[in-house]
Design a protein around this motif. Sequence first.
Motif, PDB file in Angstrom:
ATOM      1  N   CYS A  51      11.417  -0.250  -4.719  1.00 54.18           N
ATOM      2  CA  CYS A  51      10.204  -1.068  -4.704  1.00 54.18           C
ATOM      3  C   CYS A  51       8.936  -0.220  -4.574  1.00 54.18           C
ATOM      4  O   CYS A  51       7.845  -0.683  -4.906  1.00 54.18           O
ATOM      5  CB  CYS A  51      10.262  -2.077  -3.553  1.00 54.18           C
ATOM      6  N   ALA A  52       9.069   1.006  -4.111  1.00 48.27           N
ATOM      7  CA  ALA A  52       7.908   1.886  -3.936  1.00 48.27           C
ATOM      8  C   ALA A  52       7.640   2.747  -5.163  1.00 48.27           C
ATOM      9  O   ALA A  52       6.702   3.561  -5.154  1.00 48.27           O
ATOM     10  CB  ALA A  52       8.118   2.777  -2.715  1.00 48.27           C
TER      11      ALA A  52
ATOM     12  N   LEU B  50       4.069   3.036  -6.669  1.00 43.97           N
ATOM     13  CA  LEU B  50       3.100   3.635  -5.751  1.00 43.97           C
ATOM     14  C   LEU B  50       3.353   5.128  -5.547  1.00 43.97           C
ATOM     15  O   LEU B  50       2.411   5.894  -5.347  1.00 43.97           O
ATOM     16  CB  LEU B  50       3.140   2.912  -4.398  1.00 43.97           C
TER      17      LEU B  50
ATOM     18  N   VAL C 147       7.257   7.194   2.289  1.00 39.85           N
ATOM     19  CA  VAL C 147       7.666   5.793   2.169  1.00 39.85           C
ATOM     20  C   VAL C 147       8.347   5.358   3.462  1.00 39.85           C
ATOM     21  O   VAL C 147       9.196   6.081   4.001  1.00 39.85           O
ATOM     22  CB  VAL C 147       8.626   5.601   0.973  1.00 39.85           C
TER      23      VAL C 147
ATOM     24  N   ILE D 170       3.136   4.704   2.422  1.00 39.40           N
ATOM     25  CA  ILE D 170       3.564   3.551   1.631  1.00 39.40           C
ATOM     26  C   ILE D 170       4.569   2.742   2.446  1.00 39.40           C
ATOM     27  O   ILE D 170       5.641   3.239   2.795  1.00 39.40           O
ATOM     28  CB  ILE D 170       4.195   4.005   0.306  1.00 39.40           C
TER      29      ILE D 170
ATOM     30  N   LYS E   8       3.071  12.041  -0.173  1.00 37.08           N
ATOM     31  CA  LYS E   8       3.313  10.631   0.101  1.00 37.08           C
ATOM     32  C   LYS E   8       4.593  10.438   0.913  1.00 37.08           C
ATOM     33  O   LYS E   8       5.548  11.195   0.761  1.00 37.08           O
ATOM     34  CB  LYS E   8       3.423   9.850  -1.212  1.00 37.08           C
TER      35      LYS E   8
ATOM     36  N   VAL F 117       7.043  -0.474   2.614  1.00 40.76           N
ATOM     37  CA  VAL F 117       7.762  -1.508   1.853  1.00 40.76           C
ATOM     38  C   VAL F 117       8.077  -2.623   2.835  1.00 40.76           C
ATOM     39  O   VAL F 117       8.947  -2.488   3.697  1.00 40.76           O
ATOM     40  CB  VAL F 117       9.047  -0.945   1.217  1.00 40.76           C
TER      41      VAL F 117
ATOM     42  N   THR G 131       3.718  -2.737  -0.244  1.00 41.71           N
ATOM     43  CA  THR G 131       4.361  -3.461  -1.327  1.00 41.71           C
ATOM     44  C   THR G 131       5.510  -4.271  -0.744  1.00 41.71           C
ATOM     45  O   THR G 131       5.990  -3.973   0.355  1.00 41.71           O
ATOM     46  CB  THR G 131       4.866  -2.488  -2.422  1.00 41.71           C
TER      47      THR G 131
END
Length: 299
Positions: free
Chosen positions: A118-119, A122, A9, A55, A7, A57, A104
């Motif tokens: 905030c991630a 996820l 971000v 992901i 993953k 943000v 998100t």
Amino acid sequence: MVQPIRKAVFPVAGLGTRFLPATKALPKEMLTIVDRPVIQYVVDEARAAGVEQFIFVTGRNKAVIEDHFDVQVELEDTLKQRGKYDVLKSLRKDLPKAGHTMFTRQQQPLGLGHAVLCAKELVGHEPFALLLPDMIMKSPKGCLAQMMDVYNKRAGNVVALEEVPMEMTFKYGVIQPGEKFEDSVEINGMVEKPEPGTAPSNLILSGRYILQPEIFDYLKDQQPGSGNEIQLTDAMISLNNDQSFTGMIYDGETYDCGSKSGFLMANVSYGMDRDDIAPNVACTIRSIIEKYDAENGHK
């Protein structure tokens, strides 16, 4: 066995005030380098390094980023009708697989550390990559792919480093180096924007990170730091007391597209890579420089 990085971000909630009025209605991440948005270059770097899930943000007025990484049926139909299958193929190639993008919200601009926090839900409890979308890293082998090589050998946390003149270190997060390896250096400490003349080295954090999930535990309790924001570097300093950090000295060029000069230089650099426009770009730049030198008395 080292746990793979699946993953990545991308904190894209920033307001882009340095590019107003261009970013009044258009996210700064969607400004184009030649004919591709800045964020596309960063996502491409992550994909080339083997990342599978992306992901983002986001914040208010960032829906166009979500649209960019989605299928536009009307546009595809128009391209088919006009026989522009090469363009259609290129657009489809840029898209992550269905279900592999997640979004998100960072509801308040409380800093990079808060954006990463905030991630948390996820990301889950696994290591992840973090790529700052302002920074375009240009090299034959992508910056994150270079970091993956180091991570697979050293495990722990890995950050990309670059050298800057000592007098410029007060602008950045700076590391205290330890043992040096062939392609990396052990990190014994970090400091965010040190006072002039106090930096422990001239090696700065340059916007690419591989982090273990325990970083979220520190971010959750992190007090605001520089700029009254929750700083990622402060949380990494705390995590460094418990886990290893390795710095990979990046081999390539970096363009800070959050600055006007960096953005322009990125356009020139990538423009010069394009056979269809490079001759005209080079000729125009030479002409502009000659005119500038003549007007300013330079030889």
